[in-house]
Every structure is written in structure tokens, then in C-alpha cells.
Design a protein around this motif. Structure first.
Motif, PDB file in Angstrom:
ATOM      1  N   HIS A  35       1.238  -1.275  -0.107  1.00 51.68           N
ATOM      2  CA  HIS A  35      -0.124  -0.270   0.328  1.00 51.68           C
ATOM      3  C   HIS A  35       1.070   0.792  -0.118  1.00 51.68           C
ATOM      4  CE1 HIS A  35       0.318   0.363   3.750  1.00 51.68           C
ATOM      5  NE2 HIS A  35       0.658   1.739   4.314  1.00 51.68           N
ATOM      6  N   THR A  36       0.527   2.193  -0.172  1.00 48.83           N
ATOM      7  CA  THR A  36       0.791   3.747  -0.516  1.00 48.83           C
ATOM      8  C   THR A  36      -0.475   4.344  -0.021  1.00 48.83           C
ATOM      9  OG1 THR A  36       2.688   4.917  -1.123  1.00 48.83           O
ATOM     10  CG2 THR A  36       1.312   4.437  -2.876  1.00 48.83           C
ATOM     11  N   ALA A  37      -0.206   5.734   0.523  1.00 50.52           N
ATOM     12  CA  ALA A  37      -0.845   6.826   1.187  1.00 50.52           C
ATOM     13  C   ALA A  37      -1.581   6.028   1.855  1.00 50.52           C
ATOM     14  CB  ALA A  37      -1.447   7.906  -0.222  1.00 50.52           C
ATOM     15  N   SER A  38      -3.689   5.750   1.763  1.00 52.24           N
ATOM     16  CA  SER A  38      -3.823   5.134   2.682  1.00 52.24           C
ATOM     17  C   SER A  38      -3.922   3.877   1.205  1.00 52.24           C
ATOM     18  CB  SER A  38      -4.545   5.431   3.388  1.00 52.24           C
ATOM     19  OG  SER A  38      -4.049   5.681   4.545  1.00 52.24           O
ATOM     20  N   LEU A  39      -4.026   3.928  -0.018  1.00 51.94           N
ATOM     21  CA  LEU A  39      -4.577   3.215  -0.703  1.00 51.94           C
ATOM     22  C   LEU A  39      -3.833   1.243  -0.906  1.00 51.94           C
ATOM     23  CD1 LEU A  39      -3.634   5.633  -3.972  1.00 51.94           C
ATOM     24  CD2 LEU A  39      -5.890   5.345  -3.068  1.00 51.94           C
ATOM     25  N   PHE A  40      -5.056   1.041   0.199  1.00 50.25           N
ATOM     26  CA  PHE A  40      -4.989  -0.089   0.461  1.00 50.25           C
ATOM     27  C   PHE A  40      -5.384  -1.889  -0.089  1.00 50.25           C
ATOM     28  CE2 PHE A  40      -4.236   2.069   4.601  1.00 50.25           C
ATOM     29  CZ  PHE A  40      -3.038   1.251   5.458  1.00 50.25           C
ATOM     30  N   PRO A  41      -4.001  -2.687  -0.147  1.00 52.02           N
ATOM     31  CA  PRO A  41      -5.375  -3.552  -1.246  1.00 52.02           C
ATOM     32  C   PRO A  41      -6.423  -4.031  -1.409  1.00 52.02           C
ATOM     33  CG  PRO A  41      -2.464  -4.373   0.462  1.00 52.02           C
ATOM     34  CD  PRO A  41      -2.869  -3.108   0.619  1.00 52.02           C
ATOM     35  N   ASN A  42      -7.621  -3.758  -2.334  1.00 56.53           N
ATOM     36  CA  ASN A  42      -8.435  -4.522  -1.961  1.00 56.53           C
ATOM     37  C   ASN A  42      -9.530  -4.142  -1.149  1.00 56.53           C
ATOM     38  OD1 ASN A  42      -8.229  -6.734  -4.143  1.00 56.53           O
ATOM     39  ND2 ASN A  42      -6.303  -7.528  -2.680  1.00 56.53           N
ATOM     40  N   ALA A  43      -8.997  -2.661  -0.575  1.00 56.72           N
ATOM     41  CA  ALA A  43     -10.343  -1.845   0.183  1.00 56.72           C
ATOM     42  C   ALA A  43     -11.188  -1.703  -0.507  1.00 56.72           C
ATOM     43  CB  ALA A  43      -8.992  -0.836   0.803  1.00 56.72           C
ATOM     44  N   ASN A  44     -11.997  -1.001   0.578  1.00 54.93           N
ATOM     45  CA  ASN A  44     -13.698  -0.982   0.626  1.00 54.93           C
ATOM     46  C   ASN A  44     -13.517   0.622  -0.005  1.00 54.93           C
ATOM     47  OD1 ASN A  44     -16.092  -0.008  -0.614  1.00 54.93           O
ATOM     48  ND2 ASN A  44     -17.205  -0.142   2.461  1.00 54.93           N
ATOM     49  N   GLY A  45     -13.441   1.297  -1.703  1.00 56.44           N
ATOM     50  CA  GLY A  45     -13.152   2.604  -1.716  1.00 56.44           C
ATOM     51  C   GLY A  45     -11.690   2.544  -3.048  1.00 56.44           C
ATOM     52  N   LEU A  46     -11.084   1.311  -2.252  1.00 56.24           N
ATOM     53  CA  LEU A  46      -9.500   1.203  -3.576  1.00 56.24           C
ATOM     54  C   LEU A  46      -9.795   1.759  -5.439  1.00 56.24           C
ATOM     55  CD1 LEU A  46      -6.794   1.379  -3.892  1.00 56.24           C
ATOM     56  CD2 LEU A  46      -7.091  -1.474  -4.340  1.00 56.24           C
ATOM     57  N   LYS A  47     -11.261   0.996  -5.755  1.00 63.88           N
ATOM     58  CA  LYS A  47     -11.838   1.621  -7.043  1.00 63.88           C
ATOM     59  C   LYS A  47     -11.518   3.226  -7.282  1.00 63.88           C
ATOM     60  CE  LYS A  47     -14.412  -0.305 -10.698  1.00 63.88           C
ATOM     61  NZ  LYS A  47     -15.273  -1.155 -11.617  1.00 63.88           N
ATOM     62  N   HIS A  48     -12.624   3.722  -6.634  1.00 65.63           N
ATOM     63  CA  HIS A  48     -12.695   4.376  -6.605  1.00 65.63           C
ATOM     64  C   HIS A  48     -11.722   6.099  -6.537  1.00 65.63           C
ATOM     65  CE1 HIS A  48     -15.174   8.333  -6.410  1.00 65.63           C
ATOM     66  NE2 HIS A  48     -14.202   8.915  -4.469  1.00 65.63           N
ATOM     67  N   GLY A  49     -10.456   5.632  -5.485  1.00 73.48           N
ATOM     68  CA  GLY A  49      -9.569   6.294  -5.377  1.00 73.48           C
ATOM     69  C   GLY A  49      -8.445   6.258  -6.970  1.00 73.48           C
ATOM     70  N   LEU A  50      -8.642   5.201  -7.419  1.00 74.41           N
ATOM     71  CA  LEU A  50      -7.973   4.759  -8.524  1.00 74.41           C
ATOM     72  C   LEU A  50      -8.028   5.541  -9.504  1.00 74.41           C
ATOM     73  CD1 LEU A  50      -6.472   0.965  -7.892  1.00 74.41           C
ATOM     74  CD2 LEU A  50      -5.092   3.517  -7.318  1.00 74.41           C
ATOM     75  N   THR A  51      -9.724   5.947  -9.268  1.00 70.92           N
ATOM     76  CA  THR A  51     -10.337   6.130 -11.015  1.00 70.92           C
ATOM     77  C   THR A  51     -11.091   7.590 -11.002  1.00 70.92           C
ATOM     78  OG1 THR A  51     -12.009   4.814 -10.291  1.00 70.92           O
ATOM     79  CG2 THR A  51     -10.361   3.977 -11.455  1.00 70.92           C
ATOM     80  N   THR A  52     -10.875   7.617  -9.814  1.00 71.58           N
ATOM     81  CA  THR A  52     -11.430   9.395  -9.416  1.00 71.58           C
ATOM     82  C   THR A  52     -11.292  10.479  -9.901  1.00 71.58           C
ATOM     83  OG1 THR A  52     -12.875  11.094  -8.020  1.00 71.58           O
ATOM     84  CG2 THR A  52     -10.896   9.376  -7.039  1.00 71.58           C
TER      85      THR A  52
END
Length: 236
Positions: free
Chosen positions: A140-157
Motif C-alpha cells: 500500500h501507499t498513502a492509504s490506498l490499501f490492497p482490495n480496500a473498500n473505496g480503492l477502485k474509486h481512489g484509483l479512478t476518480t
């Protein structure tokens, strides 16, 4: 792929010296060229000595914005608060005059606090001068954690911040609710400094760099981003 420059040091003191000098230069250049400098900061032991050194410098701190890369959704008085860590290291001495932008607000949940945080971050100068990232043994980096709830949004928004609820692990601890910069926001920096220490994390970094699923190792999304300029700092 991102533009990668790898800086490997013999020891942490050498890393700190180089990091401190380049951070100082970036802040001075930002103030000189744009009237303000923006420094995105992460918690962790690796940047702490550089933060403490920066705080003693006679910069025009009133024209420096310091903002969090990520934060646990806890009060600033909590022992795990990144805000408390930044205030005890960087925002001391001369550095106490900087304009500090926190992520944690009074909302009950990170999700409910997202818009207020987004509004605060939208006022920052773009591009940011420097963004400091760490990396966990889970990739992980920042709080972009593996398979986390919200990760997909965090990577695409296209927004700057997002709420994350991580899957509890030894790495996350019990506080899984976080606010974090998005991948888009990380890409809005003139330079990203990725700080890594130890052989174990070096192996994780190399695994991430080799490619694979970004959901399993979100650092891959940063390393693969075509417009991010990354300087990797490593010491044993």
C-alpha cells in the motif's frame, strides 16, 4: 510507466541529508516561482528526521502549505494520528508558521467528511511542489490499501481525496477507516518522493515495479502512472 529515479543510500543519515536538501530546494523554488509552496506529507519514521531539520530552516513559512497525504479517522490527540506526528516534527520552530491543511474533520465517518476535505484541498496550488509517500509491506501507499473498500474509486476518480475502509491486517491495525489522496491527486505533484527502508520493503517495491494487479499492490498504480515523476529513496 512513471518516470523513476532510484536513489539508494548506505545509511539512513545519508538519505535524510539528501531528502532534507531537496525538500528545502523545492520549497524555496515554489515560493520564488509561484508565491507559495505546497508540501504533501506522510507519517512514518523515514521522513521524521528530515521534517525536524526542515522545521529549523528560515524559510518564508507563511507562504508554505503543508497538507496530509492520508489520515486515520481519529482525533488529532490520538496516538496513531498522522496530524499529531506532523505537528510534533515539521510544524515546530520556524515550521510552525506554515499553513496546515488537515484531513480529519468533525464528520462522524471519513465518507461523510469527504466533501469538506475535498473543498479544503481544492484551494491548494496545483501542481503541488512535493508529495512524500511511504510504502507498506503489503504494497500500500498513502492509504490506498490492497482490495480496500473505496480503492477502485481512489484509483479512478478525478477528485483529490477519498474515503477508504481497509481490510484489517497487521499492517492496518484496528483503525481501518482512512482519508487519503487519490491517485489523481498524487499525479498532481511536480515530484513524488517514495521513501523505503530495509531489505523486506525493497523486495516489495521490486515486486510492485515488476507489474501485476493494482488491487493487490496499489503502489503499482503509482509506479505505472504515465505522468508521475518519482524519486525512490532507499536505505537499509
Amino acid at each position: 510507466m512513471a518516470t523513476l529515479v532510484e536513489k539508494f543510500f548506505d545509511n539512513k543519515d545519508a538519505l535524510t541529508k539528501e531528502l532534507s536538501a531537496t525538500l528545502e530546494q523545492s520549497l524555496r523554488d515554489g515560493i520564488k516561482n509561484d508565491g507559495r509552496a505546497v508540501l504533501m506529507v506522510s507519517g512514518g519514521s523515514s521522513p521524521a528526521p528530515a521534517y525536524k531539520h526542515l522545521s529549523t530552516l528560515d524559510l518564508d513559512w507563511q507562504h508554505v502549505d503543508v497538507a496530509m497525504v492520508d489520515e486515520r479517522w481519529v482525533d488529532s490527540s490520538h496516538e496513531k494520528s498522522n496530524e499529531a506526528f506532523i505537528k510534533s516534527t515539521l510544524l515546530q520552530n520556524h515550521g510552525s508558521a506554515a499553513n496546515f491543511i488537515t484531513m480529519k474533520n468533525t464528520a462522524a465517518t471519513a465518507q461523510q467528511g469527504t466533501q469538506e476535505c475535498e473543498t479544503a484541498y481544492s484551494e491548494l496550488k496545483i501542481p503541488y511542489d512535493v508529495t512524500i509517500l511511504g510504502m507498506g509491506p503489503d504494497g500500500h501507499t498513502a492509504s490506498l490499501f490492497p482490495n480496500a473498500n473505496g480503492l477502485k474509486h481512489g484509483l479512478t476518480t478525478t477528485q483529490s481525496v477519498c474515503a477508504i475502509n481497509a481490510i484489517e491486517s497487521e499492517v492496518t491495525g484496528s483503525i481501518t477507516e482512512r482519508m487519503t489522496l487519490t491517485l489523481n491527486a498524487i499525479a498532481q505533484s511536480k515530484v513524488v518522493k517514495l521513501l523505503i527502508s530495509g531489505e523486506e520493503k525493497l523486495a516489495v517495491y521490486k515486486q510492485a515495479k515488476a507489474g501485476g494487479d493494482v488491487n493487490d499492490m496499489p503502489l503499482r498504480a503509482v509506479l505505472n502512472h504515465p505522468s508521475i515523476n518519482i524519486e525512490v529513496y532507499w536505505a537499509p
